[in-house]
Scaffold this motif. Structure first.
Motif, PDB file in Angstrom:
ATOM      1  N   PHE A  88      70.809  64.737 -14.967  1.00  0.00           N
ATOM      2  CA  PHE A  88      69.597  64.283 -14.765  1.00  0.00           C
ATOM      3  C   PHE A  88      69.722  62.738 -14.070  1.00  0.00           C
ATOM      4  CE2 PHE A  88      67.809  66.634 -18.467  1.00  0.00           C
ATOM      5  CZ  PHE A  88      67.067  67.488 -17.634  1.00  0.00           C
ATOM      6  N   LYS A  89      69.117  62.443 -13.308  1.00  0.00           N
ATOM      7  CA  LYS A  89      69.034  60.915 -12.866  1.00  0.00           C
ATOM      8  C   LYS A  89      68.428  59.915 -13.604  1.00  0.00           C
ATOM      9  CE  LYS A  89      67.402  58.076  -8.916  1.00  0.00           C
ATOM     10  NZ  LYS A  89      66.586  58.042  -7.781  1.00  0.00           N
ATOM     11  N   MET A  90      67.378  60.561 -14.565  1.00  0.00           N
ATOM     12  CA  MET A  90      66.995  59.920 -15.850  1.00  0.00           C
ATOM     13  C   MET A  90      66.443  60.740 -16.697  1.00  0.00           C
ATOM     14  SD  MET A  90      63.902  58.816 -17.290  1.00  0.00           S
ATOM     15  CE  MET A  90      62.694  59.268 -16.085  1.00  0.00           C
ATOM     16  N   MET A  91      66.420  60.439 -17.988  1.00  0.00           N
ATOM     17  CA  MET A  91      65.670  61.470 -19.124  1.00  0.00           C
ATOM     18  C   MET A  91      65.349  60.453 -20.098  1.00  0.00           C
ATOM     19  SD  MET A  91      67.031  64.227 -21.551  1.00  0.00           S
ATOM     20  CE  MET A  91      67.252  62.981 -22.879  1.00  0.00           C
ATOM     21  N   LYS A  92      64.168  60.578 -20.502  1.00  0.00           N
ATOM     22  CA  LYS A  92      63.458  59.960 -21.778  1.00  0.00           C
ATOM     23  C   LYS A  92      62.811  60.954 -22.712  1.00  0.00           C
ATOM     24  CE  LYS A  92      60.828  56.014 -23.097  1.00  0.00           C
ATOM     25  NZ  LYS A  92      59.998  55.073 -22.545  1.00  0.00           N
ATOM     26  N   HIS A  93      63.010  60.912 -23.975  1.00  0.00           N
ATOM     27  CA  HIS A  93      62.105  61.895 -24.851  1.00  0.00           C
ATOM     28  C   HIS A  93      61.603  61.137 -25.926  1.00  0.00           C
ATOM     29  CE1 HIS A  93      62.265  66.141 -27.029  1.00  0.00           C
ATOM     30  NE2 HIS A  93      60.857  65.725 -26.832  1.00  0.00           N
ATOM     31  N   GLN A  94      60.158  61.127 -26.035  1.00  0.00           N
ATOM     32  CA  GLN A  94      59.530  60.456 -27.021  1.00  0.00           C
ATOM     33  C   GLN A  94      59.027  61.404 -28.097  1.00  0.00           C
ATOM     34  OE1 GLN A  94      57.005  58.165 -24.252  1.00  0.00           O
ATOM     35  NE2 GLN A  94      57.033  56.669 -25.559  1.00  0.00           N
ATOM     36  N   HIS A  95      59.519  61.186 -29.434  1.00  0.00           N
ATOM     37  CA  HIS A  95      59.115  62.210 -30.426  1.00  0.00           C
ATOM     38  C   HIS A  95      58.097  61.280 -31.183  1.00  0.00           C
ATOM     39  CE1 HIS A  95      62.844  64.761 -29.535  1.00  0.00           C
ATOM     40  NE2 HIS A  95      63.085  63.372 -29.231  1.00  0.00           N
ATOM     41  N   ILE A  96      56.793  61.950 -31.371  1.00  0.00           N
ATOM     42  CA  ILE A  96      55.815  61.232 -31.913  1.00  0.00           C
ATOM     43  C   ILE A  96      55.132  62.001 -33.118  1.00  0.00           C
ATOM     44  CG2 ILE A  96      53.446  59.906 -31.759  1.00  0.00           C
ATOM     45  CD1 ILE A  96      54.432  59.558 -28.906  1.00  0.00           C
ATOM     46  N   PHE A  97      54.747  61.454 -34.378  1.00  0.00           N
ATOM     47  CA  PHE A  97      54.411  62.314 -35.278  1.00  0.00           C
ATOM     48  C   PHE A  97      53.113  61.511 -35.821  1.00  0.00           C
ATOM     49  CE2 PHE A  97      58.750  62.672 -34.699  1.00  0.00           C
ATOM     50  CZ  PHE A  97      59.309  63.891 -34.847  1.00  0.00           C
ATOM     51  N   LYS A  99      49.593  61.978 -38.957  1.00  0.00           N
ATOM     52  CA  LYS A  99      49.355  62.851 -40.048  1.00  0.00           C
ATOM     53  C   LYS A  99      47.797  62.751 -39.958  1.00  0.00           C
ATOM     54  CE  LYS A  99      50.049  64.264 -44.141  1.00  0.00           C
ATOM     55  NZ  LYS A  99      49.956  65.755 -44.193  1.00  0.00           N
ATOM     56  N   LYS A 100      47.221  64.207 -39.821  1.00  0.00           N
ATOM     57  CA  LYS A 100      45.913  64.296 -39.853  1.00  0.00           C
ATOM     58  C   LYS A 100      45.564  65.355 -40.757  1.00  0.00           C
ATOM     59  CE  LYS A 100      45.166  63.463 -34.992  1.00  0.00           C
ATOM     60  NZ  LYS A 100      44.530  63.821 -33.898  1.00  0.00           N
ATOM     61  N   ASN A 101      45.009  65.124 -42.147  1.00  0.00           N
ATOM     62  CA  ASN A 101      44.659  65.762 -43.142  1.00  0.00           C
ATOM     63  C   ASN A 101      46.207  66.237 -43.642  1.00  0.00           C
ATOM     64  OD1 ASN A 101      41.924  65.003 -43.156  1.00  0.00           O
ATOM     65  ND2 ASN A 101      41.649  66.436 -41.574  1.00  0.00           N
ATOM     66  N   ASP A 102      46.191  67.677 -43.717  1.00  0.00           N
ATOM     67  CA  ASP A 102      47.394  68.460 -44.231  1.00  0.00           C
ATOM     68  C   ASP A 102      48.118  68.884 -43.106  1.00  0.00           C
ATOM     69  OD1 ASP A 102      45.624  70.439 -43.407  1.00  0.00           O
ATOM     70  OD2 ASP A 102      45.904  71.837 -44.974  1.00  0.00           O
ATOM     71  N   ILE A 103      47.851  68.386 -41.971  1.00  0.00           N
ATOM     72  CA  ILE A 103      48.894  68.593 -40.557  1.00  0.00           C
ATOM     73  C   ILE A 103      49.385  67.437 -40.033  1.00  0.00           C
ATOM     74  CG2 ILE A 103      48.436  69.454 -37.926  1.00  0.00           C
ATOM     75  CD1 ILE A 103      47.556  71.776 -39.852  1.00  0.00           C
ATOM     76  N   THR A 104      50.733  67.800 -39.751  1.00  0.00           N
ATOM     77  CA  THR A 104      51.438  66.717 -38.951  1.00  0.00           C
ATOM     78  C   THR A 104      51.556  67.210 -37.556  1.00  0.00           C
ATOM     79  OG1 THR A 104      52.910  66.360 -40.834  1.00  0.00           O
ATOM     80  CG2 THR A 104      53.505  65.647 -38.570  1.00  0.00           C
ATOM     81  N   LEU A 105      51.020  66.472 -36.590  1.00  0.00           N
ATOM     82  CA  LEU A 105      50.729  66.778 -35.244  1.00  0.00           C
ATOM     83  C   LEU A 105      52.199  65.979 -34.596  1.00  0.00           C
ATOM     84  CD1 LEU A 105      49.167  67.835 -32.783  1.00  0.00           C
ATOM     85  CD2 LEU A 105      48.157  65.578 -32.464  1.00  0.00           C
ATOM     86  N   MET A 106      52.996  67.198 -34.129  1.00  0.00           N
ATOM     87  CA  MET A 106      54.233  66.469 -33.490  1.00  0.00           C
ATOM     88  C   MET A 106      54.141  66.511 -31.821  1.00  0.00           C
ATOM     89  SD  MET A 106      57.998  68.176 -34.080  1.00  0.00           S
ATOM     90  CE  MET A 106      57.868  69.725 -32.978  1.00  0.00           C
ATOM     91  N   ILE A 107      54.244  65.178 -31.278  1.00  0.00           N
ATOM     92  CA  ILE A 107      54.229  65.156 -30.039  1.00  0.00           C
ATOM     93  C   ILE A 107      55.477  65.003 -29.192  1.00  0.00           C
ATOM     94  CG2 ILE A 107      52.912  63.750 -28.342  1.00  0.00           C
ATOM     95  CD1 ILE A 107      50.659  63.140 -30.529  1.00  0.00           C
ATOM     96  N   ASP A 108      55.623  65.744 -28.291  1.00  0.00           N
ATOM     97  CA  ASP A 108      56.702  65.571 -27.276  1.00  0.00           C
ATOM     98  C   ASP A 108      56.241  64.705 -26.198  1.00  0.00           C
ATOM     99  OD1 ASP A 108      59.354  66.963 -28.439  1.00  0.00           O
ATOM    100  OD2 ASP A 108      57.590  68.218 -28.724  1.00  0.00           O
ATOM    101  N   ILE A 109      56.819  63.778 -25.346  1.00  0.00           N
ATOM    102  CA  ILE A 109      56.608  63.342 -24.169  1.00  0.00           C
ATOM    103  C   ILE A 109      57.906  63.384 -23.437  1.00  0.00           C
ATOM    104  CG2 ILE A 109      56.046  61.519 -22.593  1.00  0.00           C
ATOM    105  CD1 ILE A 109      54.123  60.665 -25.128  1.00  0.00           C
ATOM    106  N   PHE A 110      58.350  64.214 -22.718  1.00  0.00           N
ATOM    107  CA  PHE A 110      59.668  64.434 -22.157  1.00  0.00           C
ATOM    108  C   PHE A 110      59.540  64.141 -20.687  1.00  0.00           C
ATOM    109  CE2 PHE A 110      63.199  66.674 -20.297  1.00  0.00           C
ATOM    110  CZ  PHE A 110      64.374  66.649 -21.082  1.00  0.00           C
ATOM    111  N   GLU A 111      60.155  62.978 -20.319  1.00  0.00           N
ATOM    112  CA  GLU A 111      60.205  62.512 -18.823  1.00  0.00           C
ATOM    113  C   GLU A 111      61.501  62.756 -18.387  1.00  0.00           C
ATOM    114  OE1 GLU A 111      57.212  58.853 -18.822  1.00  0.00           O
ATOM    115  OE2 GLU A 111      58.550  58.625 -20.433  1.00  0.00           O
ATOM    116  N   PHE A 112      61.673  63.225 -17.133  1.00  0.00           N
ATOM    117  CA  PHE A 112      62.887  63.272 -16.345  1.00  0.00           C
ATOM    118  C   PHE A 112      62.991  63.077 -14.938  1.00  0.00           C
ATOM    119  CE2 PHE A 112      61.232  67.412 -16.763  1.00  0.00           C
ATOM    120  CZ  PHE A 112      61.720  68.161 -15.492  1.00  0.00           C
ATOM    121  N   GLU A 113      64.050  62.834 -14.432  1.00  0.00           N
ATOM    122  CA  GLU A 113      64.246  62.854 -12.847  1.00  0.00           C
ATOM    123  C   GLU A 113      65.581  63.544 -12.566  1.00  0.00           C
ATOM    124  OE1 GLU A 113      63.873  59.609  -9.175  1.00  0.00           O
ATOM    125  OE2 GLU A 113      63.202  59.161 -11.192  1.00  0.00           O
TER     126      GLU A 113
END
Length: 150
Positions: A88-97, A99-113
Motif C-alpha cells: 500500500f501507499k498508506m494503510m491505517k487500521h483503527q480497532h474500537i471496542f 460496551k453496550k449492555n451484554d454486547i461488545t461492539l467491535m468497530i473497524d475503520i480500515f483506511e488505505f491508499e
C-alpha cells in the motif's frame, strides 16, 4: 484514499474481544485462504503498543510482505496499527471496542491508499476495497465465534 467501516456486535466481555482482536495466532487462523504468517517482530501471542509484526501472505496470486506497528493502544477500548512497509501507499487500521449492555461492539475503520495514482484509485474502487472488506469480515467472524462460544 479508500475507507472501510465495519461494526460487529459480539455477545462477550469487552476484554475478551479486545484480546482476541490483537492475537497474532488467531489472525493467522483467520487468514487460511491467503496463507498469512507472522515472520518477524511479534510472531505469536498478543501484540502490544509500539510492537511491530511483519506478515507474509499470498494475495492476488503473489506473495507479499507487510510490516505494521501498533501506534496507540488504550485497553480495552482501542488500538491502531499503521503500515510501515508494504504494497500500500498508506494503510491505517483503527480497532474500537464499545460496551453496550451484554454486547461488545467491535468497530473497524480500515483506511488505505494504493500506489500508482489514478490507476491505484480505480483498482481500489473496482476491486481492492471489496477484497479487503471480505478479508476483515472473515477475521471478524472468527473473533465473534470464539468470543461467544468459548
Amino acid at each position: 484514499m479508500a475507507a472501510i467501516y465495519l461494526e460487529t456486535p459480539i455477545k462477550a466481555d469487552i476484554h475478551k474481544v479486545f484480546d482476541l482482536a490483537r492475537d497474532i495466532d488467531l489472525h493467522q487462523q483467520s487468514t487460511g485462504k491467503t496463507n498469512e504468517k507472522a515472520i518477524a517482530g511479534r510472531t505469536s501471542g498478543l501484540i502490544e503498543e509500539n510492537e511491530t509484526v511483519t506478515w507474509r501472505a499470498r494475495h492476488l496470486g503473489v506473495y507479499q510482505t507487510l510490516t505494521t506497528k501498533i501506534i496507540s493502544m488504550e485497553k480495552p477500548v482501542q488500538f491502531t496499527d499503521i503500515m510501515l512497509k508494504g504494497a500500500f501507499k498508506m494503510m491505517k487500521h483503527q480497532h474500537i471496542f464499545k460496551k453496550k449492555n451484554d454486547i461488545t461492539l467491535m468497530i473497524d475503520i480500515f483506511e488505505f491508499e494504493s500506489p500508482l495514482g489514478l490507476i491505484g484509485r480505480l483498482f481500489n474502487r473496482i476491486f481492492l476495497k471489496n477484497y479487503m472488506k471480505n478479508f476483515l469480515l472473515e477475521r471478524n467472524k472468527l473473533i465473534k465465534n470464539l468470543a461467544e462460544n468459548h
